[in-house]
Motif scaffolding. Structure first.
Motif, PDB file in Angstrom:
ATOM      1  N   TYR A  72       0.827  -1.218   0.000  1.00  0.00           N
ATOM      2  CA  TYR A  72       0.000   0.000   0.000  1.00  0.00           C
ATOM      3  C   TYR A  72       0.863   1.271   0.000  1.00  0.00           C
ATOM      4  O   TYR A  72       0.420   2.325  -0.417  1.00  0.00           O
ATOM      5  N   ILE A  73       2.087   1.145   0.533  1.00  0.00           N
ATOM      6  CA  ILE A  73       2.976   2.310   0.521  1.00  0.00           C
ATOM      7  C   ILE A  73       3.540   2.499  -0.886  1.00  0.00           C
ATOM      8  O   ILE A  73       3.598   3.595  -1.412  1.00  0.00           O
ATOM      9  N   ARG A  74       3.913   1.384  -1.503  1.00  0.00           N
ATOM     10  CA  ARG A  74       4.538   1.444  -2.831  1.00  0.00           C
ATOM     11  C   ARG A  74       3.495   1.470  -3.949  1.00  0.00           C
ATOM     12  O   ARG A  74       3.793   1.714  -5.092  1.00  0.00           O
ATOM     13  N   HIS A  75       2.253   1.095  -3.610  1.00  0.00           N
ATOM     14  CA  HIS A  75       1.171   1.000  -4.594  1.00  0.00           C
ATOM     15  C   HIS A  75       1.464   0.007  -5.709  1.00  0.00           C
ATOM     16  O   HIS A  75       1.053   0.199  -6.853  1.00  0.00           O
ATOM     17  N   ASP A  87      -4.188  -0.275  -3.620  1.00  0.00           N
ATOM     18  CA  ASP A  87      -4.297   0.652  -2.494  1.00  0.00           C
ATOM     19  C   ASP A  87      -5.323   0.087  -1.521  1.00  0.00           C
ATOM     20  O   ASP A  87      -5.797  -1.042  -1.701  1.00  0.00           O
ATOM     21  N   GLU A  88      -5.667   0.883  -0.502  1.00  0.00           N
ATOM     22  CA  GLU A  88      -6.474   0.326   0.585  1.00  0.00           C
ATOM     23  C   GLU A  88      -7.917  -0.019   0.191  1.00  0.00           C
ATOM     24  O   GLU A  88      -8.670  -0.507   1.009  1.00  0.00           O
ATOM     25  N   ARG A  89      -8.280   0.240  -1.053  1.00  0.00           N
ATOM     26  CA  ARG A  89      -9.616  -0.152  -1.521  1.00  0.00           C
ATOM     27  C   ARG A  89      -9.705  -1.644  -1.826  1.00  0.00           C
ATOM     28  O   ARG A  89     -10.798  -2.173  -1.973  1.00  0.00           O
ATOM     29  N   SER A 154     -18.067  -4.195  -4.324  1.00  0.00           N
ATOM     30  CA  SER A 154     -17.466  -2.925  -3.931  1.00  0.00           C
ATOM     31  C   SER A 154     -17.135  -2.084  -5.166  1.00  0.00           C
ATOM     32  O   SER A 154     -16.290  -2.446  -5.986  1.00  0.00           O
ATOM     33  N   GLY A 155     -17.807  -0.937  -5.282  1.00  0.00           N
ATOM     34  CA  GLY A 155     -17.541  -0.026  -6.390  1.00  0.00           C
ATOM     35  C   GLY A 155     -16.109   0.483  -6.343  1.00  0.00           C
ATOM     36  O   GLY A 155     -15.460   0.654  -7.369  1.00  0.00           O
ATOM     37  N   GLU A 156     -15.596   0.675  -5.128  1.00  0.00           N
ATOM     38  CA  GLU A 156     -14.215   1.167  -4.964  1.00  0.00           C
ATOM     39  C   GLU A 156     -13.222   0.150  -5.497  1.00  0.00           C
ATOM     40  O   GLU A 156     -12.225   0.500  -6.125  1.00  0.00           O
ATOM     41  N   ALA A 157     -13.497  -1.129  -5.239  1.00  0.00           N
ATOM     42  CA  ALA A 157     -12.592  -2.178  -5.724  1.00  0.00           C
ATOM     43  C   ALA A 157     -12.602  -2.189  -7.251  1.00  0.00           C
ATOM     44  O   ALA A 157     -11.549  -2.327  -7.887  1.00  0.00           O
ATOM     45  N   PRO A 216      -9.264  -4.250   3.386  1.00  0.00           N
ATOM     46  CA  PRO A 216     -10.707  -4.062   3.525  1.00  0.00           C
ATOM     47  C   PRO A 216     -11.391  -5.252   4.222  1.00  0.00           C
ATOM     48  O   PRO A 216     -11.234  -6.388   3.788  1.00  0.00           O
ATOM     49  N   ARG A 217     -12.098  -4.934   5.274  1.00  0.00           N
ATOM     50  CA  ARG A 217     -12.822  -5.953   6.037  1.00  0.00           C
ATOM     51  C   ARG A 217     -13.768  -6.741   5.122  1.00  0.00           C
ATOM     52  O   ARG A 217     -13.913  -7.963   5.220  1.00  0.00           O
TER      53      ARG A 217
END
Ligand code: GLN
Length: 302
Positions: A72-75, A87-89, A154-157, A216-217
């Motif tokens: 997530y840091i390096r993407h 990323d966190e999505r 998940s729309g974000e995913a 993501p939970r």
């Protein structure tokens, strides 16, 4: 400060902060700071870091020390020899999930041979709960004649999956569909695959901080026994598979036997494949029973 010294210091800080594989993690963050490939990094250990590079490294270290995963840091995360944006999505693609891709490819190659002999087209595949799109994209890259529907609730995913489809030039063959499990599929497919959330609720708290705090939970939690989504997918499967279709599912440690039992209610041939750590990880079903086809058409489950 020299790169080699910065690596040593960074790794020591990470180790002191309870981060596992500190040396490797330190290398990843330094390479991210310097935008260097592995070989370039190793041959450049005696080079000097600029002040702005040092500041950037410090920022990355601070983030990693909060247990934020380096992906997530390096993407970026490598999966099946390809680089994916993350990323966190979305859940970070795991090495054990490569087994799912491998088994689908094996299955498809044997079927494609048949199709090609008949002068037909590639196969239709569905990746359910696609997340970053890693599985769907890896399949699309390796199966240039197949079409892979990729669904997620998940729309974000799906936004992240779209980035990865474009990055690898497969967006035209990977339609992204929003919705619950198989419901968004427009037509029956040859193969359904899924790495659904399968962590039992009671085990969520035992996950590593990297997973528990940052991933993501929705992509992890599989209800009280972890099998809530897997069970529903298996029940919906026959109605969305073509005759002769197959289902392949990733499962968690200790779940293969019970999932194989569920799959066996609808499929004649059930196979369990183990990952490199020897953990039964993928359950496959082929040969839909006549009864399932009929009840699938009638939308019944039994
Ligand atoms: N393999 C993941 C983990 O244990 C879980 C992924 C999933 O639920 N599908 O962290």
């Amino acid at each position: 400060m020299k790169v080699g010294q910065a690596w040593k210091d960074a790794s020591a800080k990470l180790a002191a902060g309870g981060i596992e594989d500190a040396l490797m993690e330190g290398e990843l963050l330094l390479r991210q700071t310097l935008k260097m490939e592995r070989s370039e990094f190793y041959s450049g250990l005696s080079g000097e870091l600029t002040t702005s590079e040092l500041n950037r490294l410090k920022e990355f270290l601070t983030q990693r020390l909060t247990h934020k995963p380096s992906a997530y840091i390096r993407h970026v995360k490598e999966f099946y020899g390809l680089e994916f944006y993350v990323d966190e999505r979305v859940l970070i693609p795991r090495p054990e999930t490569e087994l799912l891709v491998e088994k689908v490819l094996e299955m498809v190659h044997s079927r494609l041979t048949l199709r090609q002999a008949q002068g037909g087209e590639g196969l239709l595949i569905a990746d359910i709960g696609t997340g970053s799109g890693a599985i769907a994209v890896a399949l699309a890259v390796n199966l240039p004649r197949s079409r892979i529907f990729a669904t997620d609730i998940s729309g974000e995913a799906l936004e992240v999956a779209e980035i990865n489809c474009r990055k690898h030039g497969v967006a035209d063959r990977v339609p992204l569909l929003s919705g619950d499990l198989l419901t968004p599929l427009p037509q029956p497919v040859d193969i359904i695959i899924a790495n659904l959330p399968y962590v039992p609720d009671s085990e969520l708290l035992n996950l590593a901080p990297e997973v528990r705090w940052y991933e993501p939970r929705l992509a992890l939690s599989g209800g009280p026994d972890g099998l809530e989504y897997i069970r529903r997918l298996i029940d919906q499967g026959p109605a969305k598979l073509k005759p002769g279709g197959a289902l392949l599912l990733e499962v968690g440690m200790g779940q293969a036997e019970v999932v194989a039992g569920m799959v066996h209610r609808y499929f004649l041939d059930v196979t369990v494949y183990s990952d490199l750590a020897g953990i039964p990880r993928v359950v496959g079903g082929e040969g839909i029973t006549q009864m399932s086809l009929i009840s699938g058409c009638l939308n019944l489950t039994f």
